[in-house]
Design a protein around this motif. Sequence first.
Motif, PDB file in Angstrom:
ATOM      1  N   SER A 178       5.580  -2.828  -9.908  1.00 59.47           N
ATOM      2  CA  SER A 178       4.901  -2.200 -11.456  1.00 59.47           C
ATOM      3  C   SER A 178       3.363  -1.265 -10.945  1.00 59.47           C
ATOM      4  N   LYS A 179       2.861  -0.648 -11.072  1.00 55.63           N
ATOM      5  CA  LYS A 179       1.083  -0.578 -10.485  1.00 55.63           C
ATOM      6  C   LYS A 179       0.341  -1.548 -11.697  1.00 55.63           C
ATOM      7  N   THR A 180       0.944  -1.891 -12.638  1.00 58.82           N
ATOM      8  CA  THR A 180      -0.025  -3.172 -12.911  1.00 58.82           C
ATOM      9  C   THR A 180       0.224  -4.119 -11.636  1.00 58.82           C
ATOM     10  N   ASP A 181       1.313  -4.587 -11.299  1.00 61.48           N
ATOM     11  CA  ASP A 181       1.320  -5.790 -10.553  1.00 61.48           C
ATOM     12  C   ASP A 181       0.392  -5.973  -9.516  1.00 61.48           C
ATOM     13  N   ILE A 182       0.188  -4.530  -8.592  1.00 64.49           N
ATOM     14  CA  ILE A 182      -0.364  -4.210  -7.249  1.00 64.49           C
ATOM     15  C   ILE A 182      -2.283  -4.172  -7.964  1.00 64.49           C
TER      16      ILE A 182
ATOM     17  N   ARG B  63       6.568   2.292 -12.349  1.00 66.87           N
ATOM     18  CA  ARG B  63       6.672   1.739 -11.582  1.00 66.87           C
ATOM     19  C   ARG B  63       8.080   2.439 -10.836  1.00 66.87           C
ATOM     20  N   LEU B  64       7.836   1.277  -9.632  1.00 70.01           N
ATOM     21  CA  LEU B  64       8.966   1.797  -8.564  1.00 70.01           C
ATOM     22  C   LEU B  64      10.837   0.878  -8.757  1.00 70.01           C
ATOM     23  N   PRO B  65      11.512   1.133  -8.479  1.00 71.64           N
ATOM     24  CA  PRO B  65      12.827   0.459  -8.423  1.00 71.64           C
ATOM     25  C   PRO B  65      12.625  -0.019  -6.681  1.00 71.64           C
TER      26      PRO B  65
ATOM     27  N   ILE C  63       0.535  -0.810   0.242  1.00 67.23           N
ATOM     28  CA  ILE C  63      -0.380  -0.090  -0.028  1.00 67.23           C
ATOM     29  C   ILE C  63       0.377   1.177  -0.303  1.00 67.23           C
ATOM     30  N   SER C  64       1.910   1.038  -0.222  1.00 65.38           N
ATOM     31  CA  SER C  64       2.594   2.489   0.266  1.00 65.38           C
ATOM     32  C   SER C  64       3.822   2.544  -0.839  1.00 65.38           C
ATOM     33  N   ALA C  65       3.753   1.371  -1.566  1.00 66.29           N
ATOM     34  CA  ALA C  65       4.463   1.397  -2.729  1.00 66.29           C
ATOM     35  C   ALA C  65       3.239   1.857  -3.952  1.00 66.29           C
ATOM     36  N   LEU C  66       2.049   1.587  -3.593  1.00 68.99           N
ATOM     37  CA  LEU C  66       0.614   2.614  -4.003  1.00 68.99           C
ATOM     38  C   LEU C  66       0.685   3.486  -4.553  1.00 68.99           C
ATOM     39  N   GLU C  67       1.128   4.127  -2.729  1.00 71.30           N
ATOM     40  CA  GLU C  67       0.489   5.668  -2.854  1.00 71.30           C
ATOM     41  C   GLU C  67       2.037   6.575  -3.217  1.00 71.30           C
ATOM     42  N   LYS C  68       2.981   5.883  -3.390  1.00 66.91           N
ATOM     43  CA  LYS C  68       4.021   6.863  -3.855  1.00 66.91           C
ATOM     44  C   LYS C  68       3.514   6.776  -5.094  1.00 66.91           C
ATOM     45  N   LEU C  69       3.415   5.692  -6.317  1.00 67.32           N
ATOM     46  CA  LEU C  69       3.108   5.235  -7.226  1.00 67.32           C
ATOM     47  C   LEU C  69       2.253   6.538  -7.918  1.00 67.32           C
ATOM     48  N   ASN C  70       1.004   6.326  -7.293  1.00 67.51           N
ATOM     49  CA  ASN C  70       0.192   8.054  -7.586  1.00 67.51           C
ATOM     50  C   ASN C  70       0.244   8.813  -6.942  1.00 67.51           C
TER      51      ASN C  70
END
Length: 347
Positions: A331-335, A317-319, A304-311
Motif C-alpha cells: 500500500s501507499k501507507t507501507d511505502i 494498494r496493489l496486489p 519506486i515502480s509500485a509507487l508510480e503505479k499507485l500514483n
Amino acid sequence: MKTSIRILKVFGIPIELDISFLLLIIFIYVLAFFNIIPLQLAILITLVFATVVIHELSHSYVAQKYGVEIKKIVLLPIGGVAQMSEVPKKPRQELFISLAGPLTNVIIAIILYLTYQFTLTLLPGFISNFILEFMLVNVVLAVFNLIPAFPMDGGRVLRAILAERMDYLRATEISVSIGKIFAVIMAVAGIFVNFFLILIALFIYIGADQEYKSTIVSSLLKGMLVENIMTTEVKTLDPHITIEEALNKIFEYKHMGYPVIEDQKLVGIVTFQDLSQSKYNKNSMIREVMTEDIITVSPHEEVISALEKLNKNNLGRLPVVEENRLTGIVSKTDILKVLNLMRNKVQ
C-alpha cells in the motif's frame, strides 16, 4: 478522464494537444478574427508552440538514444512536456539530454537569421520583420531554458555538472536551492517590472520543490524490492459470497479493499465503494460487482515502480502477484512508512 488529443507520432513518440491548449489557440484566432490582435501575432504564437514541440522532440530523441522510454509529449498553454519513464542518473547523459532543447532553439535562430539576411531585399518588409521576430523568440527560449533552475533545462544541466563531482542527491539539493533563489529574485523583480515575472517565479519555485521531493523518493527507494516491504498476511474474499457477507467482513477486518481469490488465484478486487454503491441487492455475489481488470505488481519489482503505479492509477494498494498467485499486498501507507524510516536513518 483523457484531457488531451493525439495528433501525430514522431520518432515513435505520441504528440498530444491538451484541451486547454486547443481552447487557447481558438481564443487567439478569435481575437485575430475580430482584429483585437494582429493576425501576424497569432501566427507567431502558433509557430512558437511548434518550436516548443521541436524543442521537446530534441530532448526526447537524445533520451531515446540512451535507452530512456518517452511515453508522450503533451502541449500545454505553458509549453511542452515530454513524459519520460525515468530521468537518467548518469550525469553526462542528463547533460546531453538537457542541452539538446536549447541547442535546437539556437540552431533554429541561426537558420532564421541567415534566411533574414539572404531574403532581406527579396521579401516584403513585414515578412522580413516577422522572420526576425521569430528568430528573437528562439533566442529568448534558449536563454530562458538555460536559467539554472528547475524545471528549466538549465537546472538539469547544473545538476549534471555538479553530479560529476558529488553525490546525485546532494547535487540535486544544491541545484534546487539555486533555482529557488532565482525564483525569489525574479518574484521581487516582478513587483517592480512585470507581474508576469511573479507567475514565472512561482512556476520555477514549485517545479524545483517537486524535483527535490521526487529525487529524494527515488534515491531512498533505489534498489528496494516490493517483496521487502509488502504485507504477506492478506485478508481475501471468495467470489461466491454475497454482498451482505462481504460488507460484514469489511466491518470486521476494517479494510476498504480486498483481493478476490478463487482456486488460489487472484480473480478480482472488490472495495467498500463497489459494494455500498452497488445496484445489485445484498444477496448478489461479489463476483458480479468486483473489478476484474486488476493492476498488480511483482514481488521482484522495485518499490519506486509500485509507487508510480499507485500514483498513476490513483490507488491506495496493489496486489503483489507471482505466476497469477497472490503473494502479498503493498500500500501507499507501507511505502510512506519506509520512506520516513529511511529519512530518519539518513538524518
